[in-house]
Design a protein around this motif. Structure first.
Motif, PDB file in Angstrom:
ATOM      1  N   SER A  91       0.841  -1.202   0.000  1.00  0.00           N
ATOM      2  CA  SER A  91       0.000   0.000   0.000  1.00  0.00           C
ATOM      3  C   SER A  91       0.872   1.245   0.000  1.00  0.00           C
ATOM      4  CB  SER A  91      -0.905   0.011   1.232  1.00  0.00           C
ATOM      5  OG  SER A  91      -0.127   0.206   2.409  1.00  0.00           O
ATOM      6  N   ALA A  92       0.290   2.372  -0.394  1.00  0.00           N
ATOM      7  CA  ALA A  92       1.010   3.644  -0.375  1.00  0.00           C
ATOM      8  C   ALA A  92       1.466   3.979   1.044  1.00  0.00           C
ATOM      9  CB  ALA A  92       0.121   4.756  -0.930  1.00  0.00           C
ATOM     10  N   GLU A  93       0.634   3.687   2.014  1.00  0.00           N
ATOM     11  CA  GLU A  93       0.968   3.951   3.424  1.00  0.00           C
ATOM     12  C   GLU A  93       2.180   3.122   3.863  1.00  0.00           C
ATOM     13  OE1 GLU A  93       0.554   5.830   7.011  1.00  0.00           O
ATOM     14  OE2 GLU A  93      -1.206   5.950   5.721  1.00  0.00           O
ATOM     15  N   ASN A  94       2.172   1.850   3.507  1.00  0.00           N
ATOM     16  CA  ASN A  94       3.298   0.985   3.877  1.00  0.00           C
ATOM     17  C   ASN A  94       4.579   1.376   3.150  1.00  0.00           C
ATOM     18  OD1 ASN A  94       1.784  -0.494   5.658  1.00  0.00           O
ATOM     19  ND2 ASN A  94       1.421  -2.211   4.262  1.00  0.00           N
ATOM     20  N   LEU A  95       4.441   1.793   1.895  1.00  0.00           N
ATOM     21  CA  LEU A  95       5.621   2.240   1.151  1.00  0.00           C
ATOM     22  C   LEU A  95       6.202   3.498   1.793  1.00  0.00           C
ATOM     23  CD1 LEU A  95       7.641   2.049  -1.111  1.00  0.00           C
ATOM     24  CD2 LEU A  95       5.987   3.130  -2.642  1.00  0.00           C
ATOM     25  N   ALA A  96       5.327   4.388   2.249  1.00  0.00           N
ATOM     26  CA  ALA A  96       5.793   5.596   2.947  1.00  0.00           C
ATOM     27  C   ALA A  96       6.603   5.212   4.190  1.00  0.00           C
ATOM     28  CB  ALA A  96       4.609   6.476   3.334  1.00  0.00           C
ATOM     29  N   ASP A  97       6.139   4.204   4.931  1.00  0.00           N
ATOM     30  CA  ASP A  97       6.875   3.745   6.113  1.00  0.00           C
ATOM     31  C   ASP A  97       8.241   3.184   5.714  1.00  0.00           C
ATOM     32  OD1 ASP A  97       4.836   4.465   7.850  1.00  0.00           O
ATOM     33  OD2 ASP A  97       3.899   2.473   7.829  1.00  0.00           O
ATOM     34  N   LYS A  98       8.289   2.474   4.582  1.00  0.00           N
ATOM     35  CA  LYS A  98       9.555   1.920   4.103  1.00  0.00           C
ATOM     36  C   LYS A  98      10.522   3.039   3.713  1.00  0.00           C
ATOM     37  CE  LYS A  98       8.675  -2.553   4.285  1.00  0.00           C
ATOM     38  NZ  LYS A  98       9.470  -3.465   5.155  1.00  0.00           N
ATOM     39  N   MET A  99       9.977   4.108   3.143  1.00  0.00           N
ATOM     40  CA  MET A  99      10.817   5.261   2.809  1.00  0.00           C
ATOM     41  C   MET A  99      11.429   5.858   4.073  1.00  0.00           C
ATOM     42  SD  MET A  99       8.542   7.242  -0.100  1.00  0.00           S
ATOM     43  CE  MET A  99       8.225   6.509  -1.710  1.00  0.00           C
ATOM     44  N   MET A 100      10.638   5.943   5.118  1.00  0.00           N
ATOM     45  CA  MET A 100      11.137   6.475   6.388  1.00  0.00           C
ATOM     46  C   MET A 100      12.215   5.558   6.969  1.00  0.00           C
ATOM     47  SD  MET A 100       9.719   9.326   6.651  1.00  0.00           S
ATOM     48  CE  MET A 100      10.429   9.695   8.261  1.00  0.00           C
ATOM     49  N   GLU A 101      12.028   4.245   6.814  1.00  0.00           N
ATOM     50  CA  GLU A 101      13.040   3.284   7.288  1.00  0.00           C
ATOM     51  C   GLU A 101      14.360   3.495   6.538  1.00  0.00           C
ATOM     52  OE1 GLU A 101      11.709  -0.783   7.122  1.00  0.00           O
ATOM     53  OE2 GLU A 101       9.864  -0.340   8.233  1.00  0.00           O
ATOM     54  N   LEU A 102      14.272   3.701   5.222  1.00  0.00           N
ATOM     55  CA  LEU A 102      15.479   3.942   4.431  1.00  0.00           C
ATOM     56  C   LEU A 102      16.182   5.216   4.888  1.00  0.00           C
ATOM     57  CD1 LEU A 102      14.083   2.977   0.905  1.00  0.00           C
ATOM     58  CD2 LEU A 102      15.904   1.770   2.126  1.00  0.00           C
ATOM     59  N   GLN A 103      15.406   6.275   5.151  1.00  0.00           N
ATOM     60  CA  GLN A 103      16.000   7.515   5.658  1.00  0.00           C
ATOM     61  C   GLN A 103      16.680   7.279   6.999  1.00  0.00           C
ATOM     62  OE1 GLN A 103      14.339  11.749   5.310  1.00  0.00           O
ATOM     63  NE2 GLN A 103      13.641  11.187   7.363  1.00  0.00           N
ATOM     64  N   ASN A 104      16.033   6.511   7.853  1.00  0.00           N
ATOM     65  CA  ASN A 104      16.605   6.235   9.177  1.00  0.00           C
ATOM     66  C   ASN A 104      17.877   5.389   9.097  1.00  0.00           C
ATOM     67  OD1 ASN A 104      14.514   7.657  10.363  1.00  0.00           O
ATOM     68  ND2 ASN A 104      13.249   5.832  10.740  1.00  0.00           N
ATOM     69  N   LYS A 105      18.006   4.616   8.015  1.00  0.00           N
ATOM     70  CA  LYS A 105      19.227   3.816   7.804  1.00  0.00           C
ATOM     71  C   LYS A 105      20.362   4.642   7.199  1.00  0.00           C
ATOM     72  CE  LYS A 105      16.986  -0.699   7.129  1.00  0.00           C
ATOM     73  NZ  LYS A 105      16.635  -1.736   6.115  1.00  0.00           N
ATOM     74  N   GLY A 106      20.086   5.901   6.894  1.00  0.00           N
ATOM     75  CA  GLY A 106      21.118   6.786   6.365  1.00  0.00           C
ATOM     76  C   GLY A 106      21.136   6.942   4.859  1.00  0.00           C
ATOM     77  N   ALA A 107      20.090   6.461   4.169  1.00  0.00           N
ATOM     78  CA  ALA A 107      20.044   6.570   2.710  1.00  0.00           C
ATOM     79  C   ALA A 107      20.227   8.018   2.263  1.00  0.00           C
ATOM     80  CB  ALA A 107      18.718   6.025   2.182  1.00  0.00           C
ATOM     81  N   ASN A 108      20.965   8.214   1.178  1.00  0.00           N
ATOM     82  CA  ASN A 108      21.171   9.560   0.638  1.00  0.00           C
ATOM     83  C   ASN A 108      19.938  10.100  -0.067  1.00  0.00           C
ATOM     84  OD1 ASN A 108      24.000  10.142   1.260  1.00  0.00           O
ATOM     85  ND2 ASN A 108      24.446   8.389  -0.057  1.00  0.00           N
ATOM     86  N   ASN A 109      19.068   9.206  -0.503  1.00  0.00           N
ATOM     87  CA  ASN A 109      17.874   9.607  -1.260  1.00  0.00           C
ATOM     88  C   ASN A 109      16.905   8.441  -1.321  1.00  0.00           C
ATOM     89  OD1 ASN A 109      18.952   7.903  -3.545  1.00  0.00           O
ATOM     90  ND2 ASN A 109      20.467   9.556  -3.597  1.00  0.00           N
ATOM     91  N   ILE A 110      15.697   8.732  -1.790  1.00  0.00           N
ATOM     92  CA  ILE A 110      14.738   7.692  -2.150  1.00  0.00           C
ATOM     93  C   ILE A 110      14.780   7.573  -3.662  1.00  0.00           C
ATOM     94  CG2 ILE A 110      12.321   6.980  -2.152  1.00  0.00           C
ATOM     95  CD1 ILE A 110      13.642   6.946   0.632  1.00  0.00           C
ATOM     96  N   ASN A 111      15.168   6.416  -4.157  1.00  0.00           N
ATOM     97  CA  ASN A 111      15.428   6.173  -5.569  1.00  0.00           C
ATOM     98  C   ASN A 111      14.301   5.301  -6.133  1.00  0.00           C
ATOM     99  OD1 ASN A 111      16.461   5.357  -8.054  1.00  0.00           O
ATOM    100  ND2 ASN A 111      18.491   4.859  -7.265  1.00  0.00           N
ATOM    101  N   LEU A 112      13.365   5.934  -6.840  1.00  0.00           N
ATOM    102  CA  LEU A 112      12.219   5.225  -7.408  1.00  0.00           C
ATOM    103  C   LEU A 112      12.618   4.644  -8.760  1.00  0.00           C
ATOM    104  CD1 LEU A 112       9.477   7.926  -6.659  1.00  0.00           C
ATOM    105  CD2 LEU A 112      10.241   6.050  -5.176  1.00  0.00           C
TER     106      LEU A 112
END
Length: 290
Positions: A91-112
């Motif tokens: 879901s869009a909501e779950n994907l948003a949570d995954k994006m936040m997890e990536l940011q919390n792991k130190g990702a430089n960006n969200i790469n779609l």
């Protein structure tokens, strides 16, 4: 949900999200060329270290590999995801949570990765993630066969565009990616991306934060038409444009069925492409070693 997202979803009723304009009602689950209906599917969500230096850096790029694709490249190296549609619904909501997890792991960006056919759901996910505190840049890593109308609606959701410029010949685009009018649509899309974001810019750590980065995969026998692409970019976008010229082509998917694609590029071919890059007046970017 904001107005742009509503308009994006509306385009799925008689789908015109990309230049194919399949016209199917994806909101009712009908599927066009991309093989995706109303439900978002992803193949993987993780940190990726193999992108260009200002995209991956040391911390990695937070990649979201979307299932399906609006192109059908016979040489696609990700064909199990793009054409065989391996992946799982999210879901869009779950994907948003995954994006936040990536940011919390130190990702430089969200790469779609390959988002063109799912821009409405991607935009909704980005909208939700930003409300939850997403601050890193969002990157559209796309095949370049885009609709300007849709790109205009995505302007406030995307910070960095990383489109392919695959061909300078419609005949080759039709033969090897099964699409019509690739060159016109691709170039119009790149113009719009540049209008929105301009020359690639960087933060204090040297990571990309906003702008346009064009990818160009060199194919055997000049099938990609590199010289014409470079001249277009230099003259009609900007000679300061950042490009990533890639020498990594190898036979994959159905390319071995085409004699002209059934080998890697030669050093001589690649040297000529690099000469054309210089001759066009381009100088920014990354030139992969063969």
């Amino acid at each position: 949900m904001n107005n742009e997202i509503r308009k994006l979803y509306k385009l799925m009723e008689k789908c015109t999200l990309c230049p194919r304009k399949c016209g199917v009602n994806r909101l009712k689950g009908e599927k066009g060329a991309c093989q995706i209906g109303k439900d978002l599917k992803v193949a993987s969500i993780n940190l990726h270290y193999g992108e260009e230096p200002p995209i991956s850096g040391e911390a990695g790029s937070g990649t979201v590999f979307f299932t399906g694709c609006n192109l059908a490249c016979v040489f696609c190296q990700n064909y199990p995801i793009s054409q065989l549609c391996n992946g799982y619904e999210i879901s869009a909501e779950n994907l948003a949570d995954k994006m936040m997890e990536l940011q919390n792991k130190g990702a430089n960006n969200i790469n779609l990765v390959t988002p063109t056919h799912v821009y409405p759901m991607a935009a909704e996910s980005i909208f939700i993630a930003k409300e939850k505190g997403l601050k890193i840049p969002v990157l559209s890593n796309c095949g370049g066969y885009e609709s300007v109308e849709v790109l205009e609606l995505m302007e406030n959701f995307i910070d960095i565009y990383m489109p392919d410029m695959k061909y300078s010949s419609d005949e080759n685009a039709k033969k090897y990616s099964k699409v019509n009018n690739y060159v016109e649509n691709n170039r119009a899309a790149v113009r719009e991306m540049f209008r929105q974001k301009g020359i690639l810019s960087f933060n204090d750590d040297g990571m990309a934060k906003k702008g346009l980065l064009i990818r160009h995969l060199v194919l055997p026998n000049n099938i990609s038409g590199s010289k014409k692409t470079f001249n277009f970019v230099a003259k009609e976008i900007s000679p300061d444009t950042y490009m990533s010229v890639m020498a990594q082509y190898h036979t994959a998917n159905k390319s071995s069925q085409y004699e002209e694609l059934n080998r890697k590029i030669t050093q001589e071919e690649y040297d000529e492409v690099l000469e054309d890059f210089d001759a066009a007046g381009l100088y920014n970017g990354w030139l992969q070693e063969l």
